[in-house]
Enzyme design. Structure first.
Site, PDB file in Angstrom:
ATOM      1  CE  LYS A   1      -0.305  -0.408   5.054  1.00 40.65           C
ATOM      2  NZ  LYS A   1      -1.142  -0.855   6.177  1.00 40.65           N
TER       3      LYS A   1
ATOM      4  CE1 TYR B   1      11.604  31.078   6.914  1.00 38.33           C
ATOM      5  CE2 TYR B   1      11.921  28.758   6.421  1.00 38.33           C
ATOM      6  CZ  TYR B   1      11.577  30.029   6.014  1.00 38.33           C
ATOM      7  OH  TYR B   1      11.218  30.260   4.713  1.00 38.33           O
TER       8      TYR B   1
HETATM    9  C1  LIG Z   1      -0.302  -1.820   6.874  1.00 36.36           C
HETATM   10  C2  LIG Z   1      -0.899  -3.114   7.284  1.00 36.36           C
HETATM   11  C3  LIG Z   1      -0.090  -4.259   7.390  1.00 36.36           C
HETATM   12  C4  LIG Z   1       1.419  -4.218   7.276  1.00 36.36           C
HETATM   13  O1  LIG Z   1       1.979  -3.787   8.496  1.00 36.36           O
HETATM   14  P1  LIG Z   1       3.580  -3.718   8.716  1.00 36.36           P
HETATM   15  O2  LIG Z   1       3.727  -3.273  10.129  1.00 36.36           O
HETATM   16  O3  LIG Z   1       4.091  -2.682   7.771  1.00 36.36           O
HETATM   17  O4  LIG Z   1       4.111  -5.061   8.425  1.00 36.36           O
HETATM   18  C5  LIG Z   1      -0.723  -5.474   7.617  1.00 36.36           C
HETATM   19  N1  LIG Z   1      -2.064  -5.554   7.793  1.00 36.36           N
HETATM   20  C6  LIG Z   1      -2.853  -4.462   7.745  1.00 36.36           C
HETATM   21  C7  LIG Z   1      -4.313  -4.612   7.955  1.00 36.36           C
HETATM   22  C8  LIG Z   1      -2.306  -3.212   7.508  1.00 36.36           C
HETATM   23  O5  LIG Z   1      -3.090  -2.130   7.483  1.00 36.36           O
END
Ligand SMILES: *Cc1c(COP(=O)(O)O)cnc(C)c1O
Length: 383
Positions: free
Chosen positions: A52, A273
């Site tokens: 994702k 800044y």
């Molecule tokens: C993002 C996500 C993962 C992956 O998690 P990691 O900590 O990056 O391994 C797995 N399951 C769900 C439902 C997620 O939203």
């Protein structure tokens, strides 16, 4: 893995003129991390890849194609758009690959799910279950059970009611039942065992479906948490799934920034800044062309460090949108001339270290890396 699917190494040591930051992604290390988890899990456990948010900011297509070439066949994304983009990137290769979509069949998306044979919606509530059962054409879905996170998925009472009522499940094909752990990065947290026990109990109501509970950190809670299908994200990208213990994964990501200017300043000179840093002695300050618009968090100001080789160059002053300032007084001047690169993420300082300095986690750092960084893929970049 067939050699024909792998391009020659694409090493591009130099930044194009005008580029000020570089993001290097080691696709061999990425694939190696997937193989490592798969080998550690042993037979009977499938390690799926969570890709994702553009493959955690590293590029959906190169990341997913490298993992598919290594043998990965389960992928997870958050959005339908991401799933469709991944299906396009696969372009007919690996027709057996499956793409789970965490946000599920939101209203108005059913036709698009049905148009993509590899897409598998995650059903997060009873309305989605019913809609998919009636109009999903018998295609498999993933049923999401909430075992104690209050985020997405069927609460326990709904899961039990659905399991107890065959009429409400008739025609519902399940590719998996899943849940998600809230505290897996803290192995001693009592919520882990509680969620595990709930998952055992609730998933027993759907005995034919493969089970999926663990993400990266959950995997390292032990074999009892792995079930049939693991959803690994962070660990594949080299982030430490076992915070507080040595990182068992290979590093995948490097970020380097170009020095734009160097100046010697006197004691009492403000930097950046808000004059948020004032020198207590004469210092050598290097300005790099990377700021919060590139994913260097604004709260890295006066807190995080860069490196030149093994030498530390602390960030001093606030982070600007496109710039940051480093104290390079301790480093040999010829190594910090304009045009040279400093390391923000690399062998001396990984994404977890930067995240800790900024009060966040590595996931946040990786997904924040901006489009202005010049991306360089190393290793088995798929054609
Ligand atoms: C993002 C996500 C993962 C992956 O998690 P990691 O900590 O990056 O391994 C797995 N399951 C769900 C439902 C997620 O939203």
């Amino acid at each position: 893995m067939s050699a024909a699917t792998i391009c020659p190494p694409s090493i591009e040591p130099d930044l194009p003129p005008g580029a000020v930051g570089r993001l290097t992604i080691d696709l061999d290390a990425l694939a190696g991390n997937w193989r490592q988890l798969t080998a550690a899990a042993g037979p009977g456990v499938t390690v799926g890849a969570v890709v994702k948010a553009d493959g955690y900011g590293l590029g959906l297509a190169p990341v997913a194609l490298s993992l598919a070439a290594a043998g990965c066949r389960w992928f997870f994304v958050a959005l339908l758009e991401e799933g469709e983009a991944l299906a396009r990137a696969f372009a007919g290769r690996w027709p057996e690959a499956r793409i789970g979509v965490f946000s599920g069949p939101l209203p108005g998306t059913l036709e698009r799910f049905l148009a993509g044979p590899s897409l598998v919606p995650v059903l997060n509530d009873l309305d989605q279950v019913e809609a998919w059962r009636m109009r999903g054409g018998g295609r498999p879905a993933i049923l999401h059970l909430d075992t104690g996170m209050a985020r997405l998925g069927l609460p326990p009472e709904e899961a039990l009611a659905l399991a107890a009522d065959p009429a409400r499940r008739a025609g519902l094909a399940l590719a998996a039942v899943m849940s998600h752990l809230a505290c897996a990065d803290e192995p001693a947290h009592p919520h882990n065992a509680l969620q595990l026990a709930r998952f055992e109990r609730l998933s027993a109501g759907f005995p034919a479906a493969p089970r999926s509970l663990a993400a990266s950190s959950g995997f390292f809670l032990g074999p009892g948490y792995r079930f049939d299908l693991v959803r690994a994200g962070a660990a594949l990208y080299g982030l430490n799934p076992t915070p507080g213990a040595p990182n068992p994964m290979r590093q995948v990501v490097g970020v380097q920034a170009r020095i734009l200017q160097v100046r010697a300043i006197d004691r009492g000179s403000p930097v950046g800044y808000g004059a948020a840093f004032t020198t207590d002695r004469p210092r050598l300050v290097a300005t790099i062309g990377l700021g919060y618009a590139d994913g260097l968090p604004r709260n890295a100001g006066n807190r995080a460090r860069c490196h030149v080789g093994p030498m530390e160059a602390p960030i001093i002053g606030r982070i600007s949108m496109d710039l940051a300032t480093l104290d390079v007084s301790a480093i040999a001047p010829e190594r910090v001339r304009p045009g040279r690169l400093v390391e923000l993420i690399g062998p001396h300082h990984d994404a977890d270290a930067l995240a800790a300095e900024c009060g966040t986690i590595g996931h946040d750092i990786l997904t924040g890396l901006g489009p202005r960084l010049h991306r360089v893929y190393r290793g088995g970049a798929p054609c």
